[in-house]
Enzyme design. Structure first.
Site, PDB file in Angstrom:
ATOM      1  N   GLU A  35      -2.883  10.434   3.080  1.00 46.15           N
ATOM      2  CA  GLU A  35      -4.025  10.610   3.973  1.00 46.15           C
ATOM      3  C   GLU A  35      -4.011  12.045   4.487  1.00 46.15           C
ATOM      4  O   GLU A  35      -2.961  12.551   4.901  1.00 46.15           O
ATOM      5  CB  GLU A  35      -3.965   9.636   5.145  1.00 46.15           C
ATOM      6  N   ASP A  58       0.200   5.421   0.556  1.00 43.71           N
ATOM      7  CA  ASP A  58      -0.880   6.280   1.043  1.00 43.71           C
ATOM      8  C   ASP A  58      -0.582   7.766   0.984  1.00 43.71           C
ATOM      9  O   ASP A  58       0.502   8.208   1.385  1.00 43.71           O
ATOM     10  CB  ASP A  58      -1.167   5.985   2.528  1.00 43.71           C
ATOM     11  N   GLU A  62       0.847  -1.199   0.000  1.00 48.93           N
ATOM     12  CA  GLU A  62       0.000   0.000   0.000  1.00 48.93           C
ATOM     13  C   GLU A  62       0.878   1.243   0.000  1.00 48.93           C
ATOM     14  O   GLU A  62       1.950   1.266   0.618  1.00 48.93           O
ATOM     15  CB  GLU A  62      -0.913  -0.009   1.230  1.00 48.93           C
ATOM     16  N   ASN A  83       2.438   7.169   3.797  1.00 55.01           N
ATOM     17  CA  ASN A  83       2.873   5.912   4.391  1.00 55.01           C
ATOM     18  C   ASN A  83       3.118   4.906   3.276  1.00 55.01           C
ATOM     19  O   ASN A  83       2.528   5.016   2.193  1.00 55.01           O
ATOM     20  CB  ASN A  83       1.817   5.376   5.364  1.00 55.01           C
TER      21      ASN A  83
END
Length: 287
Positions: free
Chosen positions: A108, A106, A104, A123
């Site tokens: 955010e 990210d 993943e 991340n």
């Protein structure tokens, strides 16, 4: 049997498209599926605009129809204005289905009490292991207008950009450190608006003010240029600029400026809390 010229041409064309990948963008009706929210996610303006809303009952989200093994992913986002404490607006890549060994990448955006700046958190997960957060405060108000957030993912680098300015570089150090890097699992683009009041704003001390619901974030001009093959060797032959993209001298100087002036948290430096015995091995290898 005599060869069929039309069939031969189509096979060649399909092979070229498989290796070269595809470029998607410009119309949400064609490029994404709304995944949850029971009508809270809306595609508007003939597919040019997508809004996500959240109330106490539910948030909402969508993902790309295609999945990719490496590529560049750009999205213009206007974040929830006013008191958005407790909300998280997300734009990220993840390998479906999520599980113990998922990858993943990210972006955010952690909501704020009115008058306080948003926290932009990045991340990277590889083989289910995350805890690689870096957090920033932007040099503009991300609720006043759309800004472009970009992820470049290739076999050697993951790069995060804001309006074309690099804010983070995560390099593949697997050969030196043994720390895995996402290179094998295809990922889709996901976006969502959801309730994270337990931790999102000042570690959960400020809760969501539901009297201000529905909270709304807006997305437009999603562009994905990447390899849709699941064959790493095929993707390596793709000729996409993203496949070999890294930071040049000018971009590295800009990155250093952002990290000096706008970074508020770096997991590599968190030896007082998360890593009291020293930073993870990829942090030392990146120096």
């Amino acid at each position: 049997m005599a060869s069929n010229p039309k069939r031969t041409f189509m096979l060649i064309l399909c092979s070229v498209l498989l290796v070269a990948g595809v470029a998607r963008g410009g119309n949400f009706n064609q490029d994404v599926d709304i995944t949850f929210g029971d009508g809270r996610g809306k595609i508007l303006d003939g597919g040019n605009l997508l809004t996500l809303s959240m109330d106490k009952a539910s948030g909402s989200g969508f993902h790309s129809k295609d999945q990719y093994l490496f590529g560049r992913f750009d999205m213009k986002i206007k974040l929830v204005p006013g008191n958005s404490a407790g909300t998280v607006t997300a734009f990220y890549l993840t390998s479906p289905p999520q599980g113990a060994h998922h990858d993943e990448v990210d972006f955010e955006f952690l909501g704020n009490a009115s008058g306080q700046p948003y926290t932009v958190q990045t991340n990277v997960f590889s083989q289910g292991q995350g805890n690689r957060e870096q957090q920033f405060r932007m040099w503009f108000d991300p609720t006043m207008d759309f800004h472009t957030y970009s992820i470049v993912w290739n076999p050697t680098h993951i790069l995060f950009y804001v309006d074309g300015t690099p804010i983070r570089e995560h390099r593949n150090q697997a050969a030196r450190t043994g720390v895995p890097f996402p290179t094998r699992q295809p990922m889709r683009m996901y976006a969502s608006l959801w309730d994270a009041e337990a931790w999102a704003t000042e570690d959960g001390r400020i809760k969501t003010d539901w009297s201000r619901a529905p909270f709304v974030a807006s997305y437009k001009e999603f562009v994905a240029s990447g390899c849709t093959s699941q064959d790493v060797a095929a993707c390596a032959r793709s000729n996409g600029a993203w496949m070999h993209q890294e930071l040049d001298t000018t971009a590295k100087a800009r990155l250093q400026w952002v990290q000096k002036n706008h970074m508020i948290y770096n997991y590599c430096a968190d030896t007082w809390n998360r890593f009291p015995h020293g930073p993870p091995p990829e942090c030392a290898a990146a120096k």
